[in-house]
Design an enzyme around this catalytic site. Structure first.
Site, PDB file in Angstrom:
ATOM      1  N   ARG A  16       0.815  -1.215   0.000  1.00 49.52           N
ATOM      2  CA  ARG A  16       0.000   0.000   0.000  1.00 49.52           C
ATOM      3  C   ARG A  16       0.849   1.266   0.000  1.00 49.52           C
ATOM      4  O   ARG A  16       0.431   2.288  -0.554  1.00 49.52           O
ATOM      5  CB  ARG A  16      -0.917  -0.001   1.246  1.00 49.52           C
ATOM      6  CG  ARG A  16      -1.777   1.221   1.412  1.00 49.52           C
ATOM      7  CD  ARG A  16      -2.803   1.385   0.317  1.00 49.52           C
ATOM      8  NE  ARG A  16      -3.707   0.254   0.212  1.00 49.52           N
ATOM      9  CZ  ARG A  16      -4.855   0.271  -0.462  1.00 49.52           C
ATOM     10  NH1 ARG A  16      -5.222   1.378  -1.107  1.00 49.52           N
ATOM     11  NH2 ARG A  16      -5.612  -0.809  -0.527  1.00 49.52           N
TER      12      ARG A  16
ATOM     13  N   ARG B  22      -5.770  -3.930   4.081  1.00 47.91           N
ATOM     14  CA  ARG B  22      -5.572  -2.769   3.203  1.00 47.91           C
ATOM     15  C   ARG B  22      -4.088  -2.456   3.055  1.00 47.91           C
ATOM     16  O   ARG B  22      -3.623  -2.146   1.958  1.00 47.91           O
ATOM     17  CB  ARG B  22      -6.313  -1.537   3.737  1.00 47.91           C
ATOM     18  CG  ARG B  22      -6.299  -0.373   2.737  1.00 47.91           C
ATOM     19  CD  ARG B  22      -7.029   0.862   3.264  1.00 47.91           C
ATOM     20  NE  ARG B  22      -7.242   1.845   2.204  1.00 47.91           N
ATOM     21  CZ  ARG B  22      -6.365   2.781   1.851  1.00 47.91           C
ATOM     22  NH1 ARG B  22      -5.198   2.854   2.486  1.00 47.91           N
ATOM     23  NH2 ARG B  22      -6.644   3.627   0.872  1.00 47.91           N
ATOM     24  N   CYS B  23      -3.345  -2.553   4.142  1.00 45.70           N
ATOM     25  CA  CYS B  23      -1.908  -2.280   4.090  1.00 45.70           C
ATOM     26  C   CYS B  23      -1.189  -3.231   3.134  1.00 45.70           C
ATOM     27  O   CYS B  23      -0.197  -2.849   2.508  1.00 45.70           O
ATOM     28  CB  CYS B  23      -1.287  -2.414   5.480  1.00 45.70           C
ATOM     29  SG  CYS B  23      -1.905  -1.263   6.716  1.00 45.70           S
ATOM     30  N   MET B  24      -1.663  -4.466   3.023  1.00 40.74           N
ATOM     31  CA  MET B  24      -0.971  -5.488   2.250  1.00 40.74           C
ATOM     32  C   MET B  24      -1.365  -5.507   0.778  1.00 40.74           C
ATOM     33  O   MET B  24      -0.979  -6.431   0.056  1.00 40.74           O
ATOM     34  CB  MET B  24      -1.231  -6.873   2.857  1.00 40.74           C
ATOM     35  CG  MET B  24      -0.663  -7.071   4.244  1.00 40.74           C
ATOM     36  SD  MET B  24      -0.731  -8.792   4.786  1.00 40.74           S
ATOM     37  CE  MET B  24      -2.501  -9.124   4.730  1.00 40.74           C
TER      38      MET B  24
ATOM     39  N   GLY C 162      -2.781  -4.390   8.218  1.00 45.68           N
ATOM     40  CA  GLY C 162      -3.913  -5.246   7.903  1.00 45.68           C
ATOM     41  C   GLY C 162      -4.086  -5.475   6.411  1.00 45.68           C
ATOM     42  O   GLY C 162      -3.204  -5.173   5.605  1.00 45.68           O
TER      43      GLY C 162
END
EC number: 3.5.3.6
Length: 408
Positions: free
Chosen positions: A160, A396-398, A394
């Site tokens: 991200r 979204r970060c990945m 989480g």
């Protein structure tokens, strides 16, 4: 269909960029954790299985999954000159100052017959004892017993942050910490030279002065961006991006909402504070102070080429309802229970990724928050995360969405 198209956080996802965790995780040591931004050492074998489960959720729901390492290796295979250019840039940005070591590293990386394996090696970190011709030559070599010629990049599976898809272009981000700066090497070469992705509009560049990271950038709709002023994103970077979005490239975006969030690791990025999960629903970090201090950035009505800044002090729901023009519901991580919210926020319970409106990917371990989401009519896809969550990020970060359908 365009190779890049993201004009919301929740439009049905069609294509996503991931990085499967590699041997960079096995080069983490307790002594390196703080500098490399980890709190613990993940077990690679299980982390990869968890990540494979993550990628399978995408595939099972019709999403095209592409991997960072594959796009980079495909790009470098186009010419030996490009490959050598990448190797030279990687070595220079790894702060290798000794000319003899530079030559040894270049020879070592050029010795890989498989370009993808070479790319993965740059990501995993190169130990001095891996270099067949390494010997102590300099004063530093004799005094410093540091084992790496180039550091590992364990944060790479958080795709991200290094760049952000905004509309049909990108922000090529400048990372806040020195340890993550090299991560943008990979996306930079893709967007300069890959046949499918080259020559896209750049609203920010990795060599711009101030830092900005993708976790702080949310595309609320085709006209509004939300960007966190965080520990890792400087307000001047947001102003630069605004100038490019509003004037240089003439995009559809008319408003940037700059959210002033606490400058600490607990509130690392804006997407740890809230994420959109449906047209009218958002997850929320339970510890965030209200009201919010937000700054509206728009084209200046009377000064061509300048940005107008207007301060807004309201609660988050009031702000979102005003700009989205409909009621919204904020769903606090852990349901507002202090103990549960602290525990589940630690494991990114508020950091969800939407596959479509009202349909999200979440960590299975955040079972209280997940039940609350289900009770509010949200369809959830749970993934295991005992090892992935150790990096403090989480779903979204990945993930970096490349293509989403427009909202109807």
């Amino acid at each position: 269909m365009k190779s890049l198209h993201v004009k919301s956080e929740i439009g049905r996802l069609k294509k996503v960029l991931l990085h499967r965790p590699g041997k960079e995780l096995e080069n983490l040591t307790p002594q390196l954790l703080e500098r490399l931004l980890f709190d613990d050492i993940p077990w690679l074998e299980l982390a990869q299985k968890e990540h494979d489960a993550f990628s399978n959720v995408f595939r099972d729901n019709g999403v095209d999954v592409v991997y960072l390492e594959d796009l980079v290796s495909d790009t470098l295979k186009q010419s030996d000159t490009l490959k050598q250019q990448f190797i030279n840039q990687f070595i220079n940005e790894s702060h290798v100052v000794n000319d003899a070591l530079k030559y040894r590293l270049s020879d070592y990386l050029n010795g890989f017959n498989d370009t993808k394996e070479m790319v993965l090696k740059t990501m995993s970190g190169i130990r001095k004892n891996e270099l067949p011709s390494f010997e102590k030559l300099t004063l530093t070599d004799y005094i410093d017993d540091y084992p790496f010629a180039t550091d590992p990049m364990p944060n790479l599976y958080f795709t991200r942050d290094p760049f952000s898809t905004i509309g049909n272009g990108i922000s090529m981000n400048k990372m806040f910490t020195e340890t993550r700066r090299r991560e943008t090497l990979y996306s930079d070469i893709i967007f300069k030279h890959h046949n499918e992705y080259k020559d896209k509009k750049r609203y920010y560049n990795r060599d711009d002065l101030m830092s900005i990271e993708g976790g702080d950038i949310l595309v609320l709709n085709e006209t509004i961006l939300a960007i966190g002023v965080s520990q890792r994103t400087h307000p001047a970077a947001i102003e630069t991006l605004a100038m490019n979005v509003f004037y240089k490239y003439g995009t559809s975006f008319e408003t940037i909402l700059a959210f002033d969030i606490p400058k600490s690791r607990a509130f690392m990025h804006l997407d740890t504070v809230f994420t959109q999960i449906d047209y009218d629903k958002f997850t929320l970090h339970n510890s965030i102070d209200q009201p919010f201090k937000v700054y509206e950035l728009t084209k200046h009505p009377s000064k061509q080429g300048e940005v107008k800044v207007t301060q807004i002090v309201k609660t988050l729901d009031q702000i979102l309802e005003h700009y989205l023009n409909h009621p919204v519901m904020l769903i606090p991580c852990g349901g507002g229970d202090q103990i549960i919210s602290f525990r589940e926020q630690w494991n990114d319970g508020a950091n969800t990724l939407a596959l479509a409106p009202g349909e999200v990917i979440v960590y299975s371990r955040n079972h209280v928050t997940n039940k609350i989401l289900t009770d509010h009519g949200i369809k959830i896809h749970t993934i295991p995360s005992s090892e992935l969550s150790r990096g403090r990020g989480g779903p979204r970060c990945m993930s970096m969405p490349l293509i989403r359908e427009d909202l109807k």
